[in-house]
Structure formats: C-alpha cells, structure tokens
Design a protein around this motif. Sequence first.
Motif, mmCIF file in Angstrom:
data_model
loop_
_atom_site.group_PDB
_atom_site.id
_atom_site.type_symbol
_atom_site.label_atom_id
_atom_site.label_comp_id
_atom_site.label_asym_id
_atom_site.label_seq_id
_atom_site.Cartn_x
_atom_site.Cartn_y
_atom_site.Cartn_z
ATOM 1 N N PRO A 118 105.950 -22.400 77.448
ATOM 2 C CA PRO A 118 107.014 -22.898 78.319
ATOM 3 C C PRO A 118 108.412 -22.744 77.741
ATOM 4 O O PRO A 118 109.387 -23.151 78.371
ATOM 5 C CB PRO A 118 106.668 -24.385 78.459
ATOM 6 N N VAL A 119 108.537 -22.177 76.550
ATOM 7 C CA VAL A 119 109.822 -22.121 75.852
ATOM 8 C C VAL A 119 110.409 -20.711 75.921
ATOM 9 O O VAL A 119 109.738 -19.730 75.583
ATOM 10 C CB VAL A 119 109.683 -22.560 74.381
ATOM 11 N N CYS A 120 111.653 -20.628 76.350
ATOM 12 C CA CYS A 120 112.384 -19.361 76.422
ATOM 13 C C CYS A 120 113.446 -19.337 75.326
ATOM 14 O O CYS A 120 114.038 -20.373 75.012
ATOM 15 C CB CYS A 120 113.082 -19.196 77.775
ATOM 16 N N ARG A 121 113.696 -18.145 74.782
ATOM 17 C CA ARG A 121 114.777 -17.998 73.812
ATOM 18 C C ARG A 121 115.601 -16.768 74.166
ATOM 19 O O ARG A 121 115.050 -15.727 74.566
ATOM 20 C CB ARG A 121 114.251 -17.844 72.389
ATOM 21 N N VAL A 122 116.906 -16.906 74.019
ATOM 22 C CA VAL A 122 117.838 -15.792 74.231
ATOM 23 C C VAL A 122 118.668 -15.618 72.973
ATOM 24 O O VAL A 122 119.152 -16.600 72.396
ATOM 25 C CB VAL A 122 118.756 -16.065 75.444
ATOM 26 N N ALA A 123 118.817 -14.375 72.547
ATOM 27 C CA ALA A 123 119.701 -14.043 71.426
ATOM 28 C C ALA A 123 120.624 -12.925 71.870
ATOM 29 O O ALA A 123 120.162 -11.911 72.409
ATOM 30 C CB ALA A 123 118.892 -13.612 70.212
ATOM 31 N N TYR A 136 118.039 -21.867 73.777
ATOM 32 C CA TYR A 136 116.643 -22.096 74.151
ATOM 33 C C TYR A 136 116.594 -22.838 75.485
ATOM 34 O O TYR A 136 117.561 -23.483 75.896
ATOM 35 C CB TYR A 136 115.940 -22.955 73.099
ATOM 36 N N ALA A 137 115.445 -22.765 76.122
ATOM 37 C CA ALA A 137 115.180 -23.583 77.300
ATOM 38 C C ALA A 137 113.677 -23.821 77.363
ATOM 39 O O ALA A 137 112.885 -23.043 76.824
ATOM 40 C CB ALA A 137 115.660 -22.902 78.575
#
Length: 210
Positions: A118-123, A136-137
């Motif tokens: 369920p965890v999203c990460r953007v870099a 994160y979300a």
Amino acid sequence: MEGVPPALLHAWLAGRSLARGLPAPMADRGGYRVDTRSDSEYCRWVFAAPHPELSALAREVDRPGRLIKLCGEDEALRRLLPDGWQIHAPAFFMQAGSWPTARSLPAGYRCETSVAGPVCRVAILGPGGTLAASGYAAETSEAFVFDRIVTAPAHQRRGLGAGVMAALRAMRTRDDAPELLVATEEGRCLYQHLGWRVLSPYATAALPPV
C-alpha cells in the motif's frame, strides 16, 4: 477551528503508520496511541479534540519521548498540560481539495516511482542523479495519506515539491477516499497553493530531554 472527526484522524494515523512501517494506531485514553519506539520517541498519543483524559495522561507521563498531540491550537493544548511540558513548532492537519493541472519537471530532472504493497514512493533526481526531492504515500480503504514530502535545499523553488505530490497522487488506485497530510508551517504554503485546506491546527507537546 479546532478538532477533527475521530474517524478522519484515525484514517490519517493508519496511513502514516503504513508509510513509515510503524504499528497501527490503537484507541487509548480518549485518543489514539502509536508505539513508535524510535531513538527519539517511545510513543505518541494523538487526540482529535480536547479530552479530559489528556490532562490525566500528561500528569502520569514522567519521562521524555512520550509525545502528546492535539488537533487544536497550541494554547488549547498548553491549557490541558501541567507545568514542565514544552510546546513544539506548529503544524496543520490538512485535506486536499481541487488540484491544479500538473506541470512538467524542469529540464534536467526526472521522476522515479515505486510501490511496495500500500506504500508509494516518489524520487525526483536532478542533474548527475542526485536526489532532489522525494515523498511517500500510503493508501488504505479510509484515506490516501501523503508523508515526508522533502525537497533538498539546493533544489527548492523549482516546483519539485508539487511534482512529488502530483506523482504520488497519480499512483492512487481509487479516487473516493480523502487525501490527508499533516504539514509544517513552511509546507502549508505549498499545499494551500495546490488547493489543500487546513482542517485544524495540530499541536505537539513533550517533556524536555533530561
């Protein structure tokens, strides 16, 4: 403006715990407790609004690292605490409204995304592959919770924070859940520019370190 619905606070706390790999929030003393167990923080109690149990709890806490947080003004929290507690920098419980059209990243920057359950990460990577911004979300059945949106000082004022937010939002699998976060004073300006609104101030207090 003081307090939020308890269910909405629980939804944010549950998403935040997922995003950070923490235990789920538990109902306790009229609020919710999260057993963070980090080097700087043992646990935290979070209250949706002023509650009689908050004052009783504060009188029982006798060591640092046990934070008490309230969806309300700093002064409202201060009035409920005995002497010796310190109020931290203000924060704000926020919910998304209408979003502006996403803009392209500046030349030389690129966005990388990843999903783990369920965890999203953007870099967002800058020239030379350096990490310029990230966030994160976590998505639950109750909310889509944004967390730890950070832009490196050398890359600020280029729209990268908004880029992180837009990329995270694009990773949602449903669009009927509220989008929530807690912002610092500085972050509030960015989120309000993106159409977010403040639901409540978010006050924090702790005993000073020994």
